[in-house]
Design a protein around this motif. Structure first.
Motif, PDB file in Angstrom:
ATOM      1  N   ILE A  56       0.841  -1.194   0.000  1.00 49.83           N
ATOM      2  CA  ILE A  56       0.000   0.000   0.000  1.00 49.83           C
ATOM      3  C   ILE A  56       0.884   1.254   0.000  1.00 49.83           C
ATOM      4  O   ILE A  56       2.041   1.214   0.413  1.00 49.83           O
ATOM      5  CB  ILE A  56      -0.953   0.021   1.214  1.00 49.83           C
ATOM      6  CG1 ILE A  56      -0.168  -0.030   2.530  1.00 49.83           C
ATOM      7  CG2 ILE A  56      -1.952  -1.105   1.134  1.00 49.83           C
ATOM      8  CD1 ILE A  56      -1.026   0.137   3.756  1.00 49.83           C
ATOM      9  N   LEU A  57       0.345   2.357  -0.469  1.00 47.36           N
ATOM     10  CA  LEU A  57       1.088   3.614  -0.528  1.00 47.36           C
ATOM     11  C   LEU A  57       0.649   4.610   0.541  1.00 47.36           C
ATOM     12  O   LEU A  57       1.336   5.579   0.793  1.00 47.36           O
ATOM     13  CB  LEU A  57       0.905   4.263  -1.908  1.00 47.36           C
ATOM     14  CG  LEU A  57       1.462   3.490  -3.095  1.00 47.36           C
ATOM     15  CD1 LEU A  57       1.113   4.213  -4.384  1.00 47.36           C
ATOM     16  CD2 LEU A  57       2.952   3.297  -2.966  1.00 47.36           C
ATOM     17  N   PHE A  58      -0.506   4.392   1.164  1.00 49.82           N
ATOM     18  CA  PHE A  58      -1.046   5.387   2.086  1.00 49.82           C
ATOM     19  C   PHE A  58      -0.640   5.173   3.536  1.00 49.82           C
ATOM     20  O   PHE A  58      -1.163   5.836   4.427  1.00 49.82           O
ATOM     21  CB  PHE A  58      -2.577   5.466   1.976  1.00 49.82           C
ATOM     22  CG  PHE A  58      -3.282   4.185   2.286  1.00 49.82           C
ATOM     23  CD1 PHE A  58      -3.624   3.859   3.585  1.00 49.82           C
ATOM     24  CD2 PHE A  58      -3.618   3.314   1.262  1.00 49.82           C
ATOM     25  CE1 PHE A  58      -4.288   2.676   3.871  1.00 49.82           C
ATOM     26  CE2 PHE A  58      -4.281   2.142   1.540  1.00 49.82           C
ATOM     27  CZ  PHE A  58      -4.614   1.817   2.841  1.00 49.82           C
ATOM     28  N   ASP A  59       0.289   4.282   3.819  1.00 51.10           N
ATOM     29  CA  ASP A  59       0.768   4.115   5.188  1.00 51.10           C
ATOM     30  C   ASP A  59       1.745   5.241   5.530  1.00 51.10           C
ATOM     31  O   ASP A  59       2.328   5.869   4.664  1.00 51.10           O
ATOM     32  CB  ASP A  59       1.429   2.751   5.365  1.00 51.10           C
ATOM     33  CG  ASP A  59       2.599   2.541   4.423  1.00 51.10           C
ATOM     34  OD1 ASP A  59       2.533   3.047   3.290  1.00 51.10           O
ATOM     35  OD2 ASP A  59       3.569   1.887   4.809  1.00 51.10           O
ATOM     36  N   ALA A  60       1.888   5.524   6.803  1.00 52.93           N
ATOM     37  CA  ALA A  60       2.770   6.613   7.243  1.00 52.93           C
ATOM     38  C   ALA A  60       4.220   6.288   6.910  1.00 52.93           C
ATOM     39  O   ALA A  60       4.658   5.144   7.008  1.00 52.93           O
ATOM     40  CB  ALA A  60       2.614   6.830   8.743  1.00 52.93           C
ATOM     41  N   SER A  61       4.965   7.290   6.506  1.00 51.06           N
ATOM     42  CA  SER A  61       6.341   7.099   6.064  1.00 51.06           C
ATOM     43  C   SER A  61       7.289   6.967   7.256  1.00 51.06           C
ATOM     44  O   SER A  61       7.481   7.905   8.019  1.00 51.06           O
ATOM     45  CB  SER A  61       6.768   8.271   5.188  1.00 51.06           C
ATOM     46  OG  SER A  61       8.116   8.145   4.825  1.00 51.06           O
ATOM     47  N   LEU A  62       7.900   5.805   7.380  1.00 49.84           N
ATOM     48  CA  LEU A  62       8.883   5.560   8.434  1.00 49.84           C
ATOM     49  C   LEU A  62      10.120   6.430   8.228  1.00 49.84           C
ATOM     50  O   LEU A  62      10.701   6.932   9.187  1.00 49.84           O
ATOM     51  CB  LEU A  62       9.268   4.081   8.459  1.00 49.84           C
ATOM     52  CG  LEU A  62      10.370   3.659   9.427  1.00 49.84           C
ATOM     53  CD1 LEU A  62       9.906   3.887  10.856  1.00 49.84           C
ATOM     54  CD2 LEU A  62      10.745   2.220   9.220  1.00 49.84           C
ATOM     55  N   HIS A  63      10.506   6.645   6.964  1.00 50.25           N
ATOM     56  CA  HIS A  63      11.685   7.456   6.676  1.00 50.25           C
ATOM     57  C   HIS A  63      11.498   8.897   7.160  1.00 50.25           C
ATOM     58  O   HIS A  63      12.401   9.473   7.758  1.00 50.25           O
ATOM     59  CB  HIS A  63      11.979   7.448   5.175  1.00 50.25           C
ATOM     60  CG  HIS A  63      12.485   6.148   4.677  1.00 50.25           C
ATOM     61  ND1 HIS A  63      11.642   5.106   4.372  1.00 50.25           N
ATOM     62  CD2 HIS A  63      13.737   5.720   4.431  1.00 50.25           C
ATOM     63  CE1 HIS A  63      12.363   4.082   3.957  1.00 50.25           C
ATOM     64  NE2 HIS A  63      13.643   4.426   3.989  1.00 50.25           N
ATOM     65  N   VAL A  64      10.333   9.466   6.906  1.00 50.22           N
ATOM     66  CA  VAL A  64      10.061  10.845   7.332  1.00 50.22           C
ATOM     67  C   VAL A  64      10.071  10.929   8.855  1.00 50.22           C
ATOM     68  O   VAL A  64      10.640  11.870   9.431  1.00 50.22           O
ATOM     69  CB  VAL A  64       8.718  11.337   6.748  1.00 50.22           C
ATOM     70  CG1 VAL A  64       8.310  12.652   7.357  1.00 50.22           C
ATOM     71  CG2 VAL A  64       8.798  11.454   5.240  1.00 50.22           C
TER      72      VAL A  64
END
Length: 129
Positions: free
Chosen positions: A29-37
């Motif tokens: 999925i693309l809408f999960d929160a970004s761990l990198h950010v």
């Protein structure tokens, strides 16, 4: 103390807004929160705690942090690892995780200062000023 609370809030945010959606909808999925950010925000926050005392460096460091976060967000979007919602969700989780401990600490300090409001101090000889 503040960093520990911030890390705890970030972990809770990641569990709810990254890993729970990945568990429900799958890992592609693309809408999960970004761990990198979120991770970069944590690193920038810890580095800011060292720069905080130098007034000349604050604005430059703020601009540097914005450039780094925007760069990471663009990279994650272009690489099709996250959509805009996931990147913004990572920024929101980071903001909340950093601001909650600071806000709570300010409220505690204000309550302590309000206890002495209206009380007059005694002078050197015991007379009120």
């Amino acid at each position: 103390e503040k960093v520990g609370e911030t890390i705890f809030i970030m972990i809770i945010g990641l569990l709810i807004f990254k890993y729970l959606p990945m568990f429900i909808f799958g890992s592609n999925i693309l809408f999960d929160a970004s761990l990198h950010v979120i991770f970069i925000s944590l690193v920038l926050y810890v580095l800011y705690l060292t720069v905080e005392d130098h007034k000349q460096l604050r604005m430059a460091y703020l601009l540097f942090s914005i450039v780094v976060l925007v760069g990471i967000g663009i990279q994650r979007y272009v690489a099709f690892k996250h959509d805009l919602f996931g990147i913004i969700m990572g920024l929101v989780i980071s903001y909340i995780a950093i601001m909650l401990p600071l806000r709570r600490k300010r409220k505690i300090v204000k309550k302590k200062n309000l206890r002495n409001v209206g009380k007059r101090k005694k002078g050197v000889w015991g007379k009120r000023k």
